[in-house]
Design a protein around this motif. Sequence first.
Motif, PDB file in Angstrom:
ATOM      1  N   UNK A 238       0.998  -1.136  -0.071  1.00 30.11           N
ATOM      2  CA  UNK A 238      -0.041  -0.008   0.002  1.00 30.11           C
ATOM      3  C   UNK A 238       0.678   1.368  -0.212  1.00 30.11           C
ATOM      4  N   UNK A 239       0.448   2.201  -1.047  1.00 27.55           N
ATOM      5  CA  UNK A 239       1.175   3.373  -0.994  1.00 27.55           C
ATOM      6  C   UNK A 239       0.576   4.430  -0.460  1.00 27.55           C
ATOM      7  N   UNK A 240       1.356   5.712  -0.429  1.00 24.72           N
ATOM      8  CA  UNK A 240       0.805   6.960   0.073  1.00 24.72           C
ATOM      9  C   UNK A 240       1.491   7.974  -0.716  1.00 24.72           C
ATOM     10  N   UNK A 241       0.832   9.316  -1.066  1.00 23.44           N
ATOM     11  CA  UNK A 241       1.311  10.412  -1.575  1.00 23.44           C
ATOM     12  C   UNK A 241       0.241  11.817  -0.901  1.00 23.44           C
ATOM     13  N   UNK A 242       1.244  12.518  -0.666  1.00 27.59           N
ATOM     14  CA  UNK A 242       0.668  13.812  -0.287  1.00 27.59           C
ATOM     15  C   UNK A 242       0.361  15.143  -1.229  1.00 27.59           C
ATOM     16  N   UNK A 243      -0.402  15.730  -1.171  1.00 32.77           N
ATOM     17  CA  UNK A 243      -0.875  16.940  -1.798  1.00 32.77           C
ATOM     18  C   UNK A 243       0.028  18.037  -1.325  1.00 32.77           C
ATOM     19  N   UNK A 244      -0.173  19.169  -2.125  1.00 36.57           N
ATOM     20  CA  UNK A 244       0.788  20.398  -1.834  1.00 36.57           C
ATOM     21  C   UNK A 244      -0.317  21.071  -0.611  1.00 36.57           C
ATOM     22  N   UNK A 245       0.681  21.772   0.127  1.00 34.63           N
ATOM     23  CA  UNK A 245       0.064  22.444   1.339  1.00 34.63           C
ATOM     24  C   UNK A 245      -0.705  23.701   1.296  1.00 34.63           C
ATOM     25  N   UNK A 246      -1.713  23.905   1.872  1.00 33.06           N
ATOM     26  CA  UNK A 246      -2.443  25.327   1.773  1.00 33.06           C
ATOM     27  C   UNK A 246      -2.826  25.932   3.021  1.00 33.06           C
ATOM     28  N   UNK A 247      -2.742  27.221   2.780  1.00 36.84           N
ATOM     29  CA  UNK A 247      -3.407  28.031   4.118  1.00 36.84           C
ATOM     30  C   UNK A 247      -4.867  28.749   3.784  1.00 36.84           C
ATOM     31  N   UNK A 248      -5.369  29.309   4.703  1.00 36.44           N
ATOM     32  CA  UNK A 248      -6.615  29.525   4.709  1.00 36.44           C
ATOM     33  C   UNK A 248      -6.512  31.332   5.180  1.00 36.44           C
ATOM     34  N   UNK A 249      -7.269  32.198   4.739  1.00 38.27           N
ATOM     35  CA  UNK A 249      -7.273  33.553   5.527  1.00 38.27           C
ATOM     36  C   UNK A 249      -8.429  33.361   6.378  1.00 38.27           C
ATOM     37  N   UNK A 250      -8.128  33.755   7.649  1.00 40.56           N
ATOM     38  CA  UNK A 250      -9.227  33.666   8.774  1.00 40.56           C
ATOM     39  C   UNK A 250      -9.365  35.244   9.115  1.00 40.56           C
ATOM     40  N   UNK A 251     -10.336  35.635   9.274  1.00 45.00           N
ATOM     41  CA  UNK A 251     -11.028  36.994   9.699  1.00 45.00           C
ATOM     42  C   UNK A 251     -11.322  36.786  10.910  1.00 45.00           C
ATOM     43  N   UNK A 252     -11.093  37.615  12.144  1.00 47.07           N
ATOM     44  CA  UNK A 252     -11.287  37.856  13.265  1.00 47.07           C
ATOM     45  C   UNK A 252     -10.965  39.083  13.916  1.00 47.07           C
ATOM     46  N   UNK A 253     -11.799  39.612  14.877  1.00 44.02           N
ATOM     47  CA  UNK A 253     -11.708  40.685  15.441  1.00 44.02           C
ATOM     48  C   UNK A 253     -10.234  40.846  16.319  1.00 44.02           C
ATOM     49  N   UNK A 254      -9.750  42.069  16.387  1.00 40.43           N
ATOM     50  CA  UNK A 254      -8.629  42.305  17.258  1.00 40.43           C
ATOM     51  C   UNK A 254      -9.020  42.433  18.972  1.00 40.43           C
ATOM     52  N   UNK A 255      -8.165  42.170  19.778  1.00 38.11           N
ATOM     53  CA  UNK A 255      -8.358  42.215  21.181  1.00 38.11           C
ATOM     54  C   UNK A 255      -7.389  43.097  21.687  1.00 38.11           C
ATOM     55  N   UNK A 256      -6.290  43.611  20.803  1.00 36.90           N
ATOM     56  CA  UNK A 256      -5.314  44.587  21.371  1.00 36.90           C
ATOM     57  C   UNK A 256      -4.846  45.387  20.191  1.00 36.90           C
TER      58      UNK A 256
END
Length: 625
Positions: A238-256
Amino acid sequence: MALPDTAPLLVGLLLLFHAFGAWAIVEVTMEDKVEVMAGETAQITCMFTTDEGLGGTTIQWFYVLPNKERQRIYNKEPMHEAAEQNTLFTHRISLNVNGTAAVLAIRDVGVRDNLEFICVIKTLTPEEAEGRTQLQVFKSPTFPTIEAVETGISVNEEAPSKIGSCRVKNGYPKPNITWYRNNMPLRNTPPEVVVTSSTTIESSGLFSVQSELTMKVKKEHKDAVFYCEVIYFVPGATKMTESQHINITVYYLPTEVNIWVESPKGKIKEGDTLELRCDNNGNYPSSITTIKHQNSEYSVENKTMVRTNVKRLDGGVYECTFEETDNFDEISGSTKVSVNYLESAVITPKDSIAVMEGEELKASCNALSSLQTSTTWFKNEKLVSKGNTLSVKSATLETAGMYKCVVTVPEMEGMKTSSTLQVNVKGSPQILGPDVQEVETYETTVNLTCSATGFPAPTIMWTTSDGKNLNALQTETEDGAQSVVTFKITSNVKVFCNASNDFGSKVVEFNIKTIVHTTPTATTTTSTNTITDDTVQTPTKSPNIKKESKGFVIAIIIIAIFLLAILGSVLYFLYKKGRICGRSGKQDFKRKSSKDNIVVEMKSDNTEEAILLGVNGEKQQPNDQ
């Protein structure tokens, strides 16, 4: 096909065995499965044993149809063998029998060849045996592709948000996709994590799988790394392969919210360019950032505000405010900015000061600053004193002049201010140079200069020994006055420079002597052939007289000497050639002329031979005369 002549014999033997109840024993052994990659050649081995020997053995190969029926693909009898026509394997199979091993080879296998194959062994008796092998064909899928959601995701979303999709194509058997976040597998646990997969069977029989990940996004996911892992099968592994890595943009309110001075580093001084940086620990698209200072509000671009040529009034508290426009929430932070300054230097007394000769001189220099300062005094670019106070206990005429006060801030480079003070020392005038000056000149017009120091600035008067006043041009200098007089002279004369002010006077005498210029001569003596030159005297040069014709006199002398040298050389040459009267010896000349040439005979008392010269200069013998 017609049976050979031995066929009746074999049939008879078969009936004989049947009559006496003696049946042959047949056994078949095969592997449960044979695994192979698509495109390769599969080999299925059928091992058999029989006590009749190989002469009357028949080998047949079948595969099982989806409806469980058998489809024969190959038949080998003792006297004949061939692949069955019009099957999936007609042109791709061959059989190799080696002893008790019958190997069926299937070339260029595909995923549609994932079938069960049957090997049947028959003997002359009705006894037969069979074995079964499952053929498994594998195909590696393509490299997985992953796509992240292009828009940002807000942590305020109530429903799970799509993170991305992962797709893998053309694999067999069907590959499996697993999602990972920061190297940790994500399981389908709605509503926090939802993994949706779909499978497509291509026309080639291969599988394509697509998986989509949705989840509730939190602030800590802003730096998370997502990727998918594909697991697929190959023969025996059984073999395995990985895809490229991705990031997401997360919107959140500041606390400081933080604001700080980006530039300059360290202390700030007036005239600097101030760069303030404002940032917060949130990330929200619909927001406004402003900076307030002393009731003034400034917009911020790229989280930076720049103010050029700042003044001390630009110091104080700067407040950065972050406003989220959707919910009208505000949060702010502040910092204090100090702008250091150094005012202009102020000298007391201002501009100038006058003291009596011998009295004490005092002056002070100060500059208001927010930092510690250092003060120095200079005169003529030379350091004369350190500190705020300039003090001279007994002033002299040399004390007078322009003083410069320089105030600096040692701990900040570039902070400097300065001011000047003119110091005047009251006293009787002093004239530069000796009291009596001797001047000798060839000229009929002379220029005399008289420089005097003192305060108030002295007045300079010119007079001659016979009481005549001379008109002169007077100019003021930094420490006194200077006068230049120009006049004509015809004989020796004395001229007086008189400098005076409210505190006294000073007189300098100039004794001017005129020198008569004489032209140099030369004498030539014929008997001795020598040249005598008159001696030329050059008068002593006075530093206060301008001699405009000095170069002309020198040129006349040089030309005269050069002419005398040429005359002497000519006279000496004539003397040597006997062209000058008085030389000892005599010469006789005889001339002979003819039609053809002219001969001149030259005789001397000291020679015994006469030389005849032709007109062309050639020497002739006496018998040719």
